[in-house]
Design a protein around this motif. Structure first.
Motif, mmCIF file in Angstrom:
data_model
loop_
_atom_site.group_PDB
_atom_site.id
_atom_site.type_symbol
_atom_site.label_atom_id
_atom_site.label_comp_id
_atom_site.label_asym_id
_atom_site.label_seq_id
_atom_site.Cartn_x
_atom_site.Cartn_y
_atom_site.Cartn_z
ATOM 1 N N CYS A 121 -17.162 28.600 -8.817
ATOM 2 C CA CYS A 121 -16.759 28.790 -7.408
ATOM 3 C C CYS A 121 -16.464 27.443 -6.757
ATOM 4 O O CYS A 121 -15.499 27.308 -6.007
ATOM 5 C CB CYS A 121 -17.822 29.563 -6.637
ATOM 6 N N CYS A 122 -17.256 26.444 -7.058
ATOM 7 C CA CYS A 122 -17.080 25.122 -6.450
ATOM 8 C C CYS A 122 -15.826 24.415 -6.977
ATOM 9 O O CYS A 122 -15.256 23.582 -6.286
ATOM 10 C CB CYS A 122 -18.305 24.268 -6.720
ATOM 11 N N HIS A 163 -9.847 26.280 -3.632
ATOM 12 C CA HIS A 163 -8.487 26.474 -3.143
ATOM 13 C C HIS A 163 -8.067 27.945 -3.154
ATOM 14 O O HIS A 163 -7.083 28.317 -2.518
ATOM 15 C CB HIS A 163 -7.504 25.657 -3.990
ATOM 16 N N LEU A 164 -8.811 28.775 -3.883
ATOM 17 C CA LEU A 164 -8.414 30.176 -4.049
ATOM 18 C C LEU A 164 -8.757 31.054 -2.853
ATOM 19 O O LEU A 164 -8.204 32.144 -2.719
ATOM 20 C CB LEU A 164 -9.074 30.758 -5.314
ATOM 21 N N CYS A 212 -10.787 21.663 -6.479
ATOM 22 C CA CYS A 212 -12.244 21.529 -6.550
ATOM 23 C C CYS A 212 -12.799 21.051 -5.199
ATOM 24 O O CYS A 212 -12.130 20.338 -4.453
ATOM 25 C CB CYS A 212 -12.582 20.514 -7.638
ATOM 26 N N CYS A 213 -14.020 21.429 -4.920
ATOM 27 C CA CYS A 213 -14.658 21.026 -3.669
ATOM 28 C C CYS A 213 -14.947 19.521 -3.650
ATOM 29 O O CYS A 213 -15.369 18.948 -4.658
ATOM 30 C CB CYS A 213 -15.963 21.802 -3.480
ATOM 31 N N MET A 214 -14.762 18.924 -2.501
ATOM 32 C CA MET A 214 -15.017 17.491 -2.324
ATOM 33 C C MET A 214 -16.499 17.133 -2.495
ATOM 34 O O MET A 214 -16.842 15.973 -2.674
ATOM 35 C CB MET A 214 -14.529 17.044 -0.944
ATOM 36 N N HIS A 215 -17.363 18.133 -2.448
ATOM 37 C CA HIS A 215 -18.802 17.883 -2.572
ATOM 38 C C HIS A 215 -19.339 18.188 -3.974
ATOM 39 O O HIS A 215 -20.534 18.085 -4.224
ATOM 40 C CB HIS A 215 -19.573 18.712 -1.537
#
Ligand code: SF4
Length: 88
Positions: free
Chosen positions: A11-12, A16-17, A30-33
């Motif tokens: 999920c992380c 973008h989805l 991908c998440c920035m975190h």
């Protein structure tokens, strides 16, 4: 019962989805975190509400289904996302 997250990170890696998580995209979906090395969230204790399954259940779904049902639906979605990710 806690949500049975396997910490796969799918999920992380695919924020973008979903419209609700798109603002977290670091530019490659991908998440920035997300920590690519540990495959964990670098801000887990202060992660946004959209990343908290229990909060989403309370805010939007508890009048429609049980926590058990919500978990089962999310586990199925996790599985589909992980499979999709492996096939791309
Ligand atoms: S904030 Fe953390 S839990 Fe939420 S998508 Fe990013 S890495 Fe995942």
């Amino acid at each position: 019962m806690d949500f049975p997250c396997t910490k796969c990170g799918a999920c992380c890696r695919n924020v973008h989805l979903a419209e609700q998580t798109r603002t977290l995209d670091r530019g490659d979906g991908c998440c920035m975190h997300y920590d690519d090395t540990s495959k964990l969230c670098r801000i887990y204790d202060s992660r946004p509400a959209i990343c908290r399954v229990d909060v989403q259940f309370t805010l939007h779904y508890q009048s429609q289904m049980s926590w058990q049902q919500f978990c089962e639906l999310n586990v199925a979605a996790c599985s589909q996302l992980a499979q999709w990710e492996q096939q791309k």
